[in-house]
Motif scaffolding. Structure first.
Motif, PDB file in Angstrom:
ATOM      1  N   ARG A 153       0.774  -1.302  -0.110  1.00  0.00           N
ATOM      2  CA  ARG A 153      -0.034  -0.070  -0.318  1.00  0.00           C
ATOM      3  C   ARG A 153       0.759   1.473  -0.142  1.00  0.00           C
ATOM      4  N   GLU A 154       0.569   2.119  -1.033  1.00  0.00           N
ATOM      5  CA  GLU A 154       1.232   3.489  -0.966  1.00  0.00           C
ATOM      6  C   GLU A 154       0.106   4.455  -0.708  1.00  0.00           C
ATOM      7  N   HIS A 155       0.204   5.361   0.148  1.00  0.00           N
ATOM      8  CA  HIS A 155      -0.758   6.491   0.681  1.00  0.00           C
ATOM      9  C   HIS A 155       0.084   7.454   0.538  1.00  0.00           C
ATOM     10  N   CYS A 242      -2.733   5.448  -3.583  1.00  0.00           N
ATOM     11  CA  CYS A 242      -3.568   6.687  -3.704  1.00  0.00           C
ATOM     12  C   CYS A 242      -2.725   7.767  -3.433  1.00  0.00           C
ATOM     13  N   MET A 243      -2.695   8.563  -4.445  1.00  0.00           N
ATOM     14  CA  MET A 243      -1.787   9.613  -4.439  1.00  0.00           C
ATOM     15  C   MET A 243      -2.350  11.048  -4.036  1.00  0.00           C
ATOM     16  N   PHE A 244      -3.522  10.889  -3.335  1.00  0.00           N
ATOM     17  CA  PHE A 244      -3.940  12.054  -2.528  1.00  0.00           C
ATOM     18  C   PHE A 244      -4.323  11.831  -1.072  1.00  0.00           C
ATOM     19  N   ALA A 245      -3.377  11.203  -0.350  1.00  0.00           N
ATOM     20  CA  ALA A 245      -3.381  10.763   1.106  1.00  0.00           C
ATOM     21  C   ALA A 245      -2.072  11.003   1.741  1.00  0.00           C
ATOM     22  N   GLU A 246      -1.863  12.266   1.493  1.00  0.00           N
ATOM     23  CA  GLU A 246      -0.518  12.472   2.054  1.00  0.00           C
ATOM     24  C   GLU A 246      -0.500  12.675   3.917  1.00  0.00           C
ATOM     25  N   GLY A 247      -1.525  12.754   4.257  1.00  0.00           N
ATOM     26  CA  GLY A 247      -1.844  12.820   5.579  1.00  0.00           C
ATOM     27  C   GLY A 247      -1.688  11.406   6.398  1.00  0.00           C
ATOM     28  N   SER A 248      -1.387  10.332   5.667  1.00  0.00           N
ATOM     29  CA  SER A 248      -1.187   9.111   6.288  1.00  0.00           C
ATOM     30  C   SER A 248      -0.004   8.785   6.961  1.00  0.00           C
ATOM     31  N   GLU A 249      -0.102   8.241   8.269  1.00  0.00           N
ATOM     32  CA  GLU A 249       1.047   7.889   9.249  1.00  0.00           C
ATOM     33  C   GLU A 249       2.090   7.244   8.295  1.00  0.00           C
ATOM     34  N   TRP A 250       1.984   6.120   7.445  1.00  0.00           N
ATOM     35  CA  TRP A 250       2.797   5.544   6.825  1.00  0.00           C
ATOM     36  C   TRP A 250       2.590   5.791   5.221  1.00  0.00           C
ATOM     37  N   GLN A 251       3.647   6.067   4.791  1.00  0.00           N
ATOM     38  CA  GLN A 251       3.478   6.290   3.157  1.00  0.00           C
ATOM     39  C   GLN A 251       3.633   4.902   2.553  1.00  0.00           C
ATOM     40  N   GLU A 252       4.411   4.124   2.878  1.00  0.00           N
ATOM     41  CA  GLU A 252       4.453   2.853   2.261  1.00  0.00           C
ATOM     42  C   GLU A 252       4.357   1.642   3.476  1.00  0.00           C
TER      43      GLU A 252
END
Length: 371
Positions: A153-155, A242-252
């Motif tokens: 998962r990449e957010h 998802c490339m509009f989820a920059e607020g996620s705790e983990w990017q990958e």
């Protein structure tokens, strides 16, 4: 220790990340940079420091005896042309991903490289993120009890602005599932030890860049997708992007599930995109079925290495291995064939997302829509 002189072809954002990381390695320096954009060229030359020469075309750089190795970090659609020009020089090359944007171009590069003696290493730096290396060691060491499923998962944040807005268009990037996700398809191949046999994707351009206009054209790259991959050994993989989820705790988050346990690597995004946060450590988590108790490891990377790039230190660790190969000989850990096969999966996923049909991968390069 023999000094290794690097030439950087393509001096934009990624080229400058390479320069910063090379600067951290003893016995290495950037002796030449090349870019047609005056601003990027001057920034890269200043970053490389005293003694670095600057050129606006790679043919001029190649005509001078300035380099022991080359890095190609130009926009994706230029990789093929540049590689075909530099391969006859027979210098070791680190070529940024994706190898090329079409399979025909990949095929031509592989054929040209077969006639040379020096290696070409494809820059799949995600392999060298410390939490991912720990994950690979766990899988290879039997901690998961083999591999049955791989989930990535990449957010993250949207594509950044680049010179000429080249990264807004499928024709120049190969499509998001090639440009961005070839990293993940490479990891899946590495983890499963098998090749993709069938690819299904659902994706769209739903949020990012909808109001942008570039020379009369609107961006056409995907900003979110699910991709499901069947591998030849029966393992299944899934990518969630998802490339509009920059607020996620983990990017990958990269998870491998075997019969004995689940292993997971968790990677934060670059701190420079979250000014209110310090650069965070990554994690490795092992969840055995037998005890149902997570075993958590915090993985620290030196701050100087983290601040040199946006890929959690992996560009530095990749260069350290690449320069060892240049000095001591040996073969690249990421081959041209690896680069081509990751592009192949990405192109199949792009085709599936457009048509709504699964794609069966047959032969070396053919893409066939499944019945």
């Amino acid at each position: 220790m023999r000094e290794i002189r690097y030439g950087i072809i393509g001096a934009g954002m990624m080229g400058q990340e390479h320069i910063r990381n090379i600067g951290l390695i003893d016995g290495a320096r950037v002796s030449a940079v090349c870019d047609p954009d005056t601003d990027m060229r001057s920034r890269a030359q200043a970053l490389a420091g005293s003694g670095c020469r600057a050129f606006d075309h790679h043919s001029d750089l190649l005509s001078e005896d300035l380099c022991d190795a080359l890095v190609i970090a130009a926009p994706n659609h230029l990789h093929h042309r540049i590689l075909m020009d530099v391969l006859p020089a027979d210098l070791p090359v680190l070529a940024e991903k994706p190898l090329c944007t079409t399979l025909a171009d990949c095929d031509e590069v592989l054929a040209a490289a077969a006639r040379r003696s020096r290696p070409v290493w494809v820059a799949m730096e995600y392999r060298y993120m410390p939490p991912v290396e720990r994950l690979l060691a766990a899988v290879q060491g039997g901690e998961t009890g083999g591999v049955r499923m791989v989930s990535i998962r990449e957010h993250r944040f949207p594509f950044l602005s680049k010179v000429g807005s080249w990264n807004r268009f499928n024709a120049m990037t190969g499509g998001t599932l090639v440009e961005k996700c070839c990293h993940f398809f490479d990891l899946m191949r590495l983890i499963t030890g098998a090749e993709a046999s069938r690819v299904y994707a659902s994706g769209a351009a739903d949020v990012n860049f909808r109001d942008e206009l570039h020379d009369g054209r609107r961006p056409d790259i995907l900003d979110n997708a699910f991709v499901v991959i069947d591998f030849t050994n029966g393992v299944r993989g899934m990518l969630e992007l998802c490339m509009f989820a920059e607020g996620s705790e983990w990017q990958e988050t990269i998870a491998v599930i075997g019969e004995a346990a689940k292993a997971e690597a968790r990677v934060p995004g670059p701190a420079r995109f979250s000014p209110d946060q310090a650069e965070r450590s990554s994690e490795f988590v092992l969840s055995p079925r037998s005890t149902k108790i997570e075993q958590r490891e915090v993985i620290h990377v030196d701050d100087a290495i983290l601040s040199a790039g946006d890929h959690h230190g992996s560009t530095f660790f990749q260069h350290r291995k690449f320069i060892s190969m240049v000095r001591d000989g040996g073969q690249p850990e990421v081959t041209l064939e690896d680069g081509m096969k990751s592009v192949r999966i990405g192109l199949a996923a792009e085709q599936s997302a457009r048509t709504g049909e699964a794609v069966v991968l047959e032969g070396a390069f053919d893409l066939k829509t499944a019945v």
